[in-house]
Design an enzyme around this catalytic site. Structure first.
Site, PDB file in Angstrom:
ATOM      1  N   GLU A  85      12.716  46.073  45.591  1.00 34.61           N
ATOM      2  CA  GLU A  85      13.113  46.571  44.274  1.00 34.61           C
ATOM      3  C   GLU A  85      12.020  46.371  43.213  1.00 34.61           C
ATOM      4  O   GLU A  85      12.293  46.400  42.018  1.00 34.61           O
ATOM      5  CB  GLU A  85      14.406  45.881  43.832  1.00 34.61           C
ATOM      6  CG  GLU A  85      15.569  46.142  44.764  1.00 34.61           C
ATOM      7  CD  GLU A  85      16.801  45.342  44.403  1.00 34.61           C
ATOM      8  OE1 GLU A  85      17.415  45.641  43.362  1.00 34.61           O
ATOM      9  OE2 GLU A  85      17.154  44.412  45.144  1.00 34.61           O
TER      10      GLU A  85
ATOM     11  N   SER B 241      20.105  47.695  44.686  1.00 32.88           N
ATOM     12  CA  SER B 241      19.623  48.996  44.222  1.00 32.88           C
ATOM     13  C   SER B 241      19.859  50.105  45.235  1.00 32.88           C
ATOM     14  O   SER B 241      19.055  51.027  45.369  1.00 32.88           O
ATOM     15  CB  SER B 241      18.123  48.934  43.856  1.00 32.88           C
ATOM     16  OG  SER B 241      17.936  48.102  42.745  1.00 32.88           O
TER      17      SER B 241
ATOM     18  N   TYR C 113      18.316  55.394  39.225  1.00 30.46           N
ATOM     19  CA  TYR C 113      17.220  55.032  38.331  1.00 30.46           C
ATOM     20  C   TYR C 113      16.420  56.184  37.726  1.00 30.46           C
ATOM     21  O   TYR C 113      15.767  56.006  36.700  1.00 30.46           O
ATOM     22  CB  TYR C 113      16.244  54.100  39.078  1.00 30.46           C
ATOM     23  CG  TYR C 113      16.887  52.793  39.429  1.00 30.46           C
ATOM     24  CD1 TYR C 113      17.231  51.870  38.448  1.00 30.46           C
ATOM     25  CD2 TYR C 113      17.189  52.487  40.745  1.00 30.46           C
ATOM     26  CE1 TYR C 113      17.847  50.674  38.755  1.00 30.46           C
ATOM     27  CE2 TYR C 113      17.813  51.283  41.069  1.00 30.46           C
ATOM     28  CZ  TYR C 113      18.131  50.385  40.070  1.00 30.46           C
ATOM     29  OH  TYR C 113      18.744  49.213  40.380  1.00 30.46           O
TER      30      TYR C 113
ATOM     31  N   ARG D 138      26.460  41.204  36.577  1.00 32.48           N
ATOM     32  CA  ARG D 138      27.211  42.468  36.553  1.00 32.48           C
ATOM     33  C   ARG D 138      28.003  42.577  37.852  1.00 32.48           C
ATOM     34  O   ARG D 138      27.460  42.330  38.930  1.00 32.48           O
ATOM     35  CB  ARG D 138      26.250  43.648  36.432  1.00 32.48           C
ATOM     36  CG  ARG D 138      26.896  44.933  35.940  1.00 32.48           C
ATOM     37  CD  ARG D 138      25.983  46.134  36.138  1.00 32.48           C
ATOM     38  NE  ARG D 138      25.957  46.547  37.533  1.00 32.48           N
ATOM     39  CZ  ARG D 138      24.840  46.756  38.233  1.00 32.48           C
ATOM     40  NH1 ARG D 138      23.654  46.589  37.674  1.00 32.48           N
ATOM     41  NH2 ARG D 138      24.910  47.125  39.498  1.00 32.48           N
TER      42      ARG D 138
ATOM     43  N   ASP E  39      30.385  44.879  40.380  1.00 34.09           N
ATOM     44  CA  ASP E  39      30.655  46.274  40.733  1.00 34.09           C
ATOM     45  C   ASP E  39      31.990  46.406  41.472  1.00 34.09           C
ATOM     46  O   ASP E  39      32.335  45.552  42.308  1.00 34.09           O
ATOM     47  CB  ASP E  39      29.537  46.813  41.625  1.00 34.09           C
ATOM     48  CG  ASP E  39      28.191  46.832  40.918  1.00 34.09           C
ATOM     49  OD1 ASP E  39      28.173  46.769  39.673  1.00 34.09           O
ATOM     50  OD2 ASP E  39      27.155  46.915  41.616  1.00 34.09           O
TER      51      ASP E  39
ATOM     52  N   GLU F  48      30.300  43.853  44.845  1.00 36.17           N
ATOM     53  CA  GLU F  48      29.210  42.888  44.829  1.00 36.17           C
ATOM     54  C   GLU F  48      28.966  42.389  43.413  1.00 36.17           C
ATOM     55  O   GLU F  48      29.484  42.942  42.440  1.00 36.17           O
ATOM     56  CB  GLU F  48      27.930  43.507  45.382  1.00 36.17           C
ATOM     57  CG  GLU F  48      27.406  44.690  44.586  1.00 36.17           C
ATOM     58  CD  GLU F  48      26.122  45.254  45.176  1.00 36.17           C
ATOM     59  OE1 GLU F  48      25.065  44.634  44.967  1.00 36.17           O
ATOM     60  OE2 GLU F  48      26.177  46.307  45.828  1.00 36.17           O
TER      61      GLU F  48
ATOM     62  N   ASN G  28      25.744  41.302  40.829  1.00 34.17           N
ATOM     63  CA  ASN G  28      24.302  41.337  40.566  1.00 34.17           C
ATOM     64  C   ASN G  28      23.981  40.266  39.534  1.00 34.17           C
ATOM     65  O   ASN G  28      24.441  40.331  38.397  1.00 34.17           O
ATOM     66  CB  ASN G  28      23.899  42.713  40.032  1.00 34.17           C
ATOM     67  CG  ASN G  28      24.174  43.816  41.038  1.00 34.17           C
ATOM     68  OD1 ASN G  28      23.366  44.073  41.906  1.00 34.17           O
ATOM     69  ND2 ASN G  28      25.341  44.441  40.927  1.00 34.17           N
TER      70      ASN G  28
ATOM     71  N   GLY H 164      19.696  45.312  36.366  1.00 32.74           N
ATOM     72  CA  GLY H 164      18.632  46.134  35.810  1.00 32.74           C
ATOM     73  C   GLY H 164      18.688  46.198  34.293  1.00 32.74           C
ATOM     74  O   GLY H 164      19.755  46.130  33.681  1.00 32.74           O
TER      75      GLY H 164
END
Length: 324
Positions: free
Chosen positions: A22, A154, A224, A263, A265, A279, A281, A285
């Protein structure tokens, strides 16, 4: 204000780039964070662990660092452990929470133990799983199903398998990235994410973001670089469902011991609006397409102010031992 913040934070390192798959995304995140902190008058400096030794973190005499690294060697607890040894406060969760969250299988196990629902799954050995075993897993979880490299992010190392004929190719793709392949029940529905800021009792969920990618394909390109993906924030959900997803996000955050920011999800099942955590994070990002800044903006918090808030929460997990 600039002088006050400079005095409050001292010399700040922004860690980005790194050696994971990443790296490209991390370079974008770090550039944004660096510019944001400097715009606030903070004495911020770039630091790429792929190009410089971690020993230089000590010689640079950083008072704290903002971790904008994603994936291995930045988000998985290894860097956090090094910073603990060096005594440099850092942003985001500590060693244990970072290591757990980086492993999607372990994250699921911990969250399930705390009552946070997640799709049914099977963990498979990337080097010793037969085609017959793959068929058995497909029968158990149903098709379509998701195959994932559980230590990547990602959307790297991920395959949606529609038929039994696609099982081996999807498995082989994920096995390139990991020693374990996560087979996960496919949840048809809405894709949501919830940023969480703070720690302990003060942990709070930001507004829910809904992600609508073309044909439901939220891959690396759509995440992205594409402008085709739609992001709805706050997500158009019934208030009760939005609050439930936010509450589950905070529960998941606490379950694995996160602090600072992360974060979480989710998928919300189309048939009955049941949410399932996918998951966590721990170093999300911070690019122009990123979701934490988008959610914070919905509360009136600008990108620059969000960066300052995250930096302000930088800390060490362990207390320095007294020298005997």
């Amino acid at each position: 204000m600039g002088t006050e913040l400079k005095n409050e934070f001292g010399k700040v390192g922004v860690l980005f780039g790194g050696r994971s798959a990443e790296r490209e995304v991390s370079l974008m995140s770090g550039k944004g964070v660096l510019e944001a902190l400097r715009s606030k008058g903070i004495d911020a400096h770039p630091f790429d662990p792929a190009e410089r030794s971690l020993a230089e973190l000590a010689t640079e005499k950083f008072d704290r660092v903002f971790i904008a690294l994603h994936g291995s060697y930045g988000e998985d607890g290894t860097l956090q452990g090094a910073l603990e040894q060096l005594g440099i406060p850092y942003t985001g969760p500590g060693v244990m929470a970072s290591a757990i969250a980086m492993d999607k299988v372990m994250t699921k196990r911990v969250c399930l133990s705390q009552g946070v629902p997640t799709p049914k799954f099977v963990a498979l050995d990337a080097k010793a799983t037969s085609s017959q075993r793959l068929k058995e897993v497909a029968a158990e979880l149903g098709l379509p199903l998701m195959l994932k490299a559980p230590h990547e992010g990602s959307t790297i190392g991920i395959a949606r398998v529609e038929s039994e004929a696609d099982l081996q190719a999807g498995f082989d793709l994920c096995a390139k990235y990991d020693d374990v392949v996560l087979a996960e029940q496919f949840v048809k529905g809405r894709e949501l994410t919830v940023p969480v800021l703070g720690s302990g009792r003060d942990a709070r969920a930001l507004p829910v973001v809904e992600i609508r990618a073309p044909q439901g394909n939220y891959d690396y390109e759509h995440k992205y670089f594409s402008d085709d993906t739609q992001y709805l924030c706050p997500a158009p959900l019934e208030e009760a469902l939005a609050k439930r997803v936010q509450a589950l996000a905070v529960e998941a955050f606490k379950a694995i011991g996160c602090t600072g920011w992360s974060r979480v999800d989710f998928m919300v099942r189309e048939s009955d609006n049941e949410p399932f955590m996918l998951e966590i994070n721990t170093s999300p990002g911070m690019t122009g397409h990123s979701l934490v800044p988008m959610s914070a903006k919905a509360t009136g918090t600008a990108y620059e102010d969000l960066c300052v808030e995250i930096l302000r929460a930088a800390k060490l997990e362990l207390k320095p031992a007294a020298v005997k």
